[in-house]
Motif scaffolding. Structure first.
Motif, mmCIF file in Angstrom:
data_model
loop_
_atom_site.group_PDB
_atom_site.id
_atom_site.type_symbol
_atom_site.label_atom_id
_atom_site.label_comp_id
_atom_site.label_asym_id
_atom_site.label_seq_id
_atom_site.Cartn_x
_atom_site.Cartn_y
_atom_site.Cartn_z
ATOM 1 N N ASN A 1 33.551 44.369 47.573
ATOM 2 C CA ASN A 1 32.638 44.731 48.657
ATOM 3 C C ASN A 1 32.418 43.560 49.606
ATOM 4 O OD1 ASN A 1 30.898 46.836 49.739
ATOM 5 N ND2 ASN A 1 29.181 45.521 49.191
ATOM 6 N N ALA A 2 32.495 42.351 49.064
ATOM 7 C CA ALA A 2 32.365 41.151 49.901
ATOM 8 C C ALA A 2 33.664 40.796 50.609
ATOM 9 C CB ALA A 2 31.897 39.973 49.051
ATOM 10 N N GLY A 3 34.759 41.499 50.287
ATOM 11 C CA GLY A 3 36.023 41.302 51.001
ATOM 12 C C GLY A 3 36.808 40.090 50.549
ATOM 13 N N ILE A 4 36.982 39.906 49.225
ATOM 14 C CA ILE A 4 37.780 38.771 48.751
ATOM 15 C C ILE A 4 39.270 39.080 48.918
ATOM 16 C CG2 ILE A 4 36.051 38.018 47.090
ATOM 17 C CD1 ILE A 4 38.013 39.235 44.921
ATOM 18 N N PRO A 5 40.118 38.058 49.007
ATOM 19 C CA PRO A 5 41.569 38.285 49.097
ATOM 20 C C PRO A 5 42.092 39.086 47.906
ATOM 21 C CG PRO A 5 41.044 36.024 49.674
ATOM 22 C CD PRO A 5 39.769 36.642 49.190
ATOM 23 N N LEU A 6 43.212 39.761 48.132
ATOM 24 C CA LEU A 6 43.894 40.663 47.201
ATOM 25 C C LEU A 6 43.249 42.044 47.139
ATOM 26 C CD1 LEU A 6 44.810 38.381 44.146
ATOM 27 C CD2 LEU A 6 46.146 38.855 46.201
ATOM 28 N N THR A 7 42.184 42.265 47.898
ATOM 29 C CA THR A 7 41.610 43.600 47.961
ATOM 30 C C THR A 7 41.908 44.218 49.331
ATOM 31 O OG1 THR A 7 39.481 42.820 48.814
ATOM 32 C CG2 THR A 7 39.727 42.985 46.411
ATOM 33 N N LEU A 8 41.883 45.545 49.383
ATOM 34 C CA LEU A 8 42.121 46.250 50.642
ATOM 35 C C LEU A 8 41.004 45.965 51.635
ATOM 36 C CD1 LEU A 8 44.182 48.182 51.893
ATOM 37 C CD2 LEU A 8 42.816 50.092 51.061
ATOM 38 N N ASN A 9 39.797 45.711 51.146
ATOM 39 C CA ASN A 9 38.677 45.368 52.039
ATOM 40 C C ASN A 9 38.964 44.103 52.834
ATOM 41 O OD1 ASN A 9 37.748 46.743 49.488
ATOM 42 N ND2 ASN A 9 35.903 46.984 50.726
ATOM 43 N N PHE A 10 39.557 43.121 52.145
ATOM 44 C CA PHE A 10 39.876 41.853 52.812
ATOM 45 C C PHE A 10 40.847 42.079 53.971
ATOM 46 C CE2 PHE A 10 42.981 38.341 53.082
ATOM 47 C CZ PHE A 10 42.152 37.322 53.518
ATOM 48 N N LEU A 11 41.922 42.828 53.709
ATOM 49 C CA LEU A 11 42.915 43.074 54.759
ATOM 50 C C LEU A 11 42.309 43.864 55.911
ATOM 51 C CD1 LEU A 11 46.045 43.970 52.617
ATOM 52 C CD2 LEU A 11 45.716 41.936 54.002
ATOM 53 N N SER B 1 39.879 54.160 38.067
ATOM 54 C CA SER B 1 40.629 54.939 39.059
ATOM 55 C C SER B 1 40.325 54.485 40.483
ATOM 56 C CB SER B 1 40.315 56.428 38.912
ATOM 57 O OG SER B 1 38.954 56.672 39.192
ATOM 58 N N LEU B 2 39.154 53.899 40.715
ATOM 59 C CA LEU B 2 38.823 53.344 42.032
ATOM 60 C C LEU B 2 39.265 51.893 42.166
ATOM 61 C CD1 LEU B 2 35.278 54.912 42.307
ATOM 62 C CD2 LEU B 2 37.209 55.447 43.789
ATOM 63 N N LEU B 3 39.331 51.185 41.036
ATOM 64 C CA LEU B 3 39.722 49.776 41.058
ATOM 65 C C LEU B 3 41.215 49.605 41.345
ATOM 66 C CD1 LEU B 3 38.734 46.831 40.430
ATOM 67 C CD2 LEU B 3 39.513 47.235 38.088
ATOM 68 N N VAL B 4 42.042 50.449 40.734
ATOM 69 C CA VAL B 4 43.506 50.296 40.847
ATOM 70 C C VAL B 4 43.990 50.392 42.300
ATOM 71 C CG1 VAL B 4 45.713 51.325 40.229
ATOM 72 C CG2 VAL B 4 43.991 50.964 38.473
ATOM 73 N N PRO B 5 43.636 51.457 43.060
ATOM 74 C CA PRO B 5 44.124 51.496 44.451
ATOM 75 C C PRO B 5 43.535 50.401 45.334
ATOM 76 C CG PRO B 5 42.598 53.311 44.025
ATOM 77 C CD PRO B 5 42.898 52.677 42.708
ATOM 78 N N THR B 6 42.310 49.949 45.023
ATOM 79 C CA THR B 6 41.705 48.873 45.825
ATOM 80 C C THR B 6 42.557 47.613 45.784
ATOM 81 O OG1 THR B 6 39.484 49.736 45.393
ATOM 82 C CG2 THR B 6 39.638 47.456 46.146
ATOM 83 N N PHE B 7 43.075 47.277 44.606
ATOM 84 C CA PHE B 7 43.875 46.054 44.477
ATOM 85 C C PHE B 7 45.355 46.295 44.749
ATOM 86 C CE2 PHE B 7 40.021 44.547 42.545
ATOM 87 C CZ PHE B 7 40.016 43.201 42.849
ATOM 88 N N LEU B 8 45.884 47.434 44.320
ATOM 89 C CA LEU B 8 47.304 47.708 44.583
ATOM 90 C C LEU B 8 47.583 47.760 46.076
ATOM 91 C CD1 LEU B 8 48.514 50.373 41.977
ATOM 92 C CD2 LEU B 8 49.158 47.965 42.153
#
Length: 485
Positions: free
Chosen positions: A381-391, A454-461
């Motif tokens: 939620n804070a947008g760290i690297p390797l997450t879709l939020n960051f990109l 199930s929500l964690l996997v697509p966030t990082f993949l």
């Protein structure tokens, strides 16, 4: 294929409808299984559509049309803009159903049918190729969500929250209906393709743009129209909060892309500075409001306003990076925000019976597995690297930087502020001595673990390999750019 996508939830609802409540336990299990199976089938159909989708064209695909009746012309199709919103809707619906799988026992049939109908109506809004149809489906989710909040919501204030949500969004959409009728009188049709071919003068575009913008700003929501969202989230059931955060707010994102940027480009270019200022005000105001919240669901609701403000900045940056980043961030928000609602409004609330932060402390003592997953989603939620939020955040801010570095610098405060309120919430709930107001609690069960995973996997993949989405967005987003004279 689209017809199948729209009909399957309706078929599931019709199968559930005649099931009797005479043998309560067995029939409830049967209804839940039918609803969940229906939503999963729809998700696999949407994956097949994604697999078959041709990303090398901007044309609408899988077009289906029904015009046998004079008063009813249904016209549906999918392009690069709507594809991922449809996928997000079909992905989140089974998660929403599973989130309240055990704690909804009264009026279960109404609950399940409501969410299956909501899935169909949202998909209809995303795939409609007619502006009047889009308005009808855009508004049709309101009465169902109103019923869900009133009947299945929490607290005595749920009636006020439901009316506030219904009246705010309905009143905000009335200018959009007037603008659609004006377009109908100008062009003689509300078909998307005909509207895109029609030359509209700048003065007319400005009037139409303002009408549409009010409707989408209320639904986003943007300042000063944000008061309904925290109340609706705090008083709705967990499944309602998940759907509100993941997909209902994305109807406005889709509207910006489909209507304002696509059909009214001159007015969009003219009003872009105004939108950027409103988005920055929304971002900073909501961020500081988030930090001081004491109700966990209200806190996550206010954080949604912050993220959607960054989405708006990216959408109106008139750059490929900005628009693609906004779509990525909207999808990422559809994963992470429901996960946080499951954590605070589901797992913690079910065990403690409260959402007031001051009464909850030291959960790591009894819930170590949950605390780890909660920490990962807090960082996302804070947008760290390797997450879709960051990109999504980075591309949105890079896109707006090319247009206005000052706005981009102010928008970048979201990186610091989101880290502040996210980690502040996590630290207060998870650490310190265990709260004397709470009984010992159990760690997460298998159902909750599977939901979060199930929500964690697509966030990082997708954060590691975003080209899965971006490759099919390039051509579509390129066609949305405004060429300055």
């Amino acid at each position: 294929m689209i017809t199948l996508l729209l009909l399957i939830p309706i078929i599931g609802s019709l199968i559930i409808l005649p099931i009797s409540d005479s043998d309560k336990l067995n029939n409830q299990i049967k209804m839940k299984q039918i609803a969940l199976t229906t939503s999963l089938i729809n998700f696999f159909i949407s994956l097949f559509i994604w697999y078959q989708f041709d990303s090398n064209t901007t044309q609408y695909q899988f077009v289906s049309e029904f015009n046998q009746l004079n008063y009813c012309h249904l016209h549906f199709g999918i392009d690069g803009i709507s594809l991922y919103f449809v996928l997000l809707t079909t992905f989140v619906t089974p998660i929403a159903l599973l989130s309240n799988y055990t704690n909804i026992t009264k009026n279960l049939k109404l609950f399940l049918i409501s969410f299956l109908l909501l899935e169909t109506l949202q998909i209809c809004a995303f795939v409609s190729l007619d502006l009047l149809l889009f308005y009808i489906f855009f508004e049709s989710v309101l009465p169902i969500l109103f019923i869900v909040i009133v009947i299945f919501g929490h607290g005595k204030d749920r009636f006020r929250s439901a009316f506030l949500f219904f009246l705010y969004t309905l009143a905000g959409s009335l200018p959009m209906l007037l603008c659609i009728l004006i377009l109908l009188s100008y062009i003689g049709s509300t078909d998307f393709q005909l509207i895109s071919l029609y030359e509209i003068s700048l003065d007319s575009q400005k009037i139409l743009w303002l009408g549409f913008f009010v409707a989408f700003a209320v639904k986003t929501p943007m300042y000063p129209f944000i008061i309904w969202l925290p109340k609706a989230h705090s008083d709705s059931p967990l499944a309602g909060s998940i759907l509100l955060a993941a997909t209902i707010l994305k109807l406005a994102t889709y509207g910006y892309l489909r209507v304002l940027i696509n059909f009214l480009p001159d007015a969009t270019n003219y009003f872009s500075p105004l939108i950027q200022v409103i988005a920055i005000i929304s971002l900073i105001y909501a961020s500081f409001s988030t930090i001081i919240q004491q109700d966990t669901k209200r806190l996550i609701a206010y954080s949604s306003v912050c993220h959607m403000a960054v989405v708006v900045l990216g959408l109106f940056s008139n750059t490929i990076q900005g628009i693609e980043g906004a779509i990525l961030l909207a999808i990422a928000h559809g994963f992470v925000s429901p996960a946080l609602f499951i954590c605070v409004g589901g797992i913690i609330y079910d065990r403690t019976g409260t959402r007031i932060i001051n009464y909850i402390r030291g959960l790591v003592s009894y819930m170590p597995v949950f605390t780890i997953l909660f920490f990962v989603f807090t960082l996302a939620n804070a947008g760290i690297p390797l997450t879709l939020n960051f990109l999504g955040e980075q591309l949105s801010l890079l896109g707006i930087w090319q247009q206005n570095p000052i706005i981009a610098a102010l928008g970048a405060t979201s990186i610091v502020l989101s880290a502040a309120y996210s980690i502040f919430l996590y630290n207060r709930l998870s650490y310190g001595t265990y709260s004397p107001h709470l009984q010992p609690v159990k760690d997460i069960n298998r159902r909750e673990y599977c939901l979060l995973l199930s929500l964690l996997v697509p966030t990082f993949l997708l954060g590691i390999y975003p080209n899965v989405i971006l490759d099919s967005l390039h051509i579509t987003t390129s066609s949305l750019l405004y060429i300055l004279p």
